[in-house]
Scaffold this motif. Structure first.
Motif, PDB file in Angstrom:
ATOM      1  N   VAL A  11     -46.320  36.943 -55.270  1.00  0.00           N
ATOM      2  CA  VAL A  11     -46.467  38.243 -54.606  1.00  0.00           C
ATOM      3  C   VAL A  11     -47.582  38.177 -53.574  1.00  0.00           C
ATOM      4  CG1 VAL A  11     -47.155  40.652 -54.991  1.00  0.00           C
ATOM      5  CG2 VAL A  11     -45.493  39.570 -56.506  1.00  0.00           C
ATOM      6  N   LYS A  12     -48.659  37.509 -53.890  1.00  0.00           N
ATOM      7  CA  LYS A  12     -49.776  37.366 -52.954  1.00  0.00           C
ATOM      8  C   LYS A  12     -49.334  36.602 -51.710  1.00  0.00           C
ATOM      9  CE  LYS A  12     -54.491  35.575 -52.717  1.00  0.00           C
ATOM     10  NZ  LYS A  12     -55.550  34.878 -53.457  1.00  0.00           N
ATOM     11  N   ALA A  13     -48.599  35.508 -51.898  1.00  0.00           N
ATOM     12  CA  ALA A  13     -48.123  34.714 -50.760  1.00  0.00           C
ATOM     13  C   ALA A  13     -47.142  35.516 -49.915  1.00  0.00           C
ATOM     14  CB  ALA A  13     -47.478  33.426 -51.258  1.00  0.00           C
ATOM     15  N   ALA A  14     -46.236  36.263 -50.555  1.00  0.00           N
ATOM     16  CA  ALA A  14     -45.261  37.073 -49.815  1.00  0.00           C
ATOM     17  C   ALA A  14     -45.957  38.173 -49.025  1.00  0.00           C
ATOM     18  CB  ALA A  14     -44.240  37.662 -50.783  1.00  0.00           C
ATOM     19  N   ALA A  15     -46.939  38.824 -49.642  1.00  0.00           N
ATOM     20  CA  ALA A  15     -47.672  39.889 -48.944  1.00  0.00           C
ATOM     21  C   ALA A  15     -48.434  39.323 -47.758  1.00  0.00           C
ATOM     22  CB  ALA A  15     -48.626  40.589 -49.910  1.00  0.00           C
ATOM     23  N   LYS A  16     -49.061  38.164 -47.930  1.00  0.00           N
ATOM     24  CA  LYS A  16     -49.794  37.529 -46.830  1.00  0.00           C
ATOM     25  C   LYS A  16     -48.844  37.162 -45.696  1.00  0.00           C
ATOM     26  CE  LYS A  16     -53.059  33.722 -46.003  1.00  0.00           C
ATOM     27  NZ  LYS A  16     -53.060  33.914 -44.636  1.00  0.00           N
TER      28      LYS A  16
END
Length: 114
Positions: free
Chosen positions: A97-102
């Motif tokens: 989720v962190k990678a997708a949001a970034k």
């Protein structure tokens, strides 16, 4: 809400202590009915001071020794080294989720910038 929780916890603590007082009174009543002190029937709550000045306590015949119990449990947990499936899934999901949001933030920033 906080006042209610504090009142509830105070009431539960009073009732908990009341249970032990009642158990002690019942123990004294049992001894009074027998007419002699029976060593097979220990008091429900027993607190005394040892020779070296440490307090010793027993609850329902079980000795309470927090320092040794905590050290033993800590050692057991260190030796256990188990794999927690849900923890690993949660870490993987969080990093995804962190990678997708970034990626989405960078994508929109570049889209509106240029």
């Amino acid at each position: 809400m906080a006042k209610f929780i504090l009142k509830l916890l105070f009431l539960l603590m009073v009732l908990f202590v009341g249970v032990f007082i009642g158990m002690e009174k019942a123990h004294q009543g049992m001894q009074g009915m027998k007419g002699y002190e029976d060593t097979a029937l220990p008091p429900p709550v027993h607190i005394n001071e040892s020779e070296d000045g440490k307090m010793e306590a027993a609850l329902l015949g079980n000795e309470i020794n927090h320092a040794e119990e905590l050290a033993q449990k800590k050692k057991e947990l260190e030796d256990l080294e188990t794999f927690n499936f849900f923890s690993s899934v949660g870490k993987t999901l969080a990093s995804s989720v962190k990678a997708a949001a970034k990626f989405l933030i960078d994508f929109f920033m570049n889209l509106f910038k240029g």
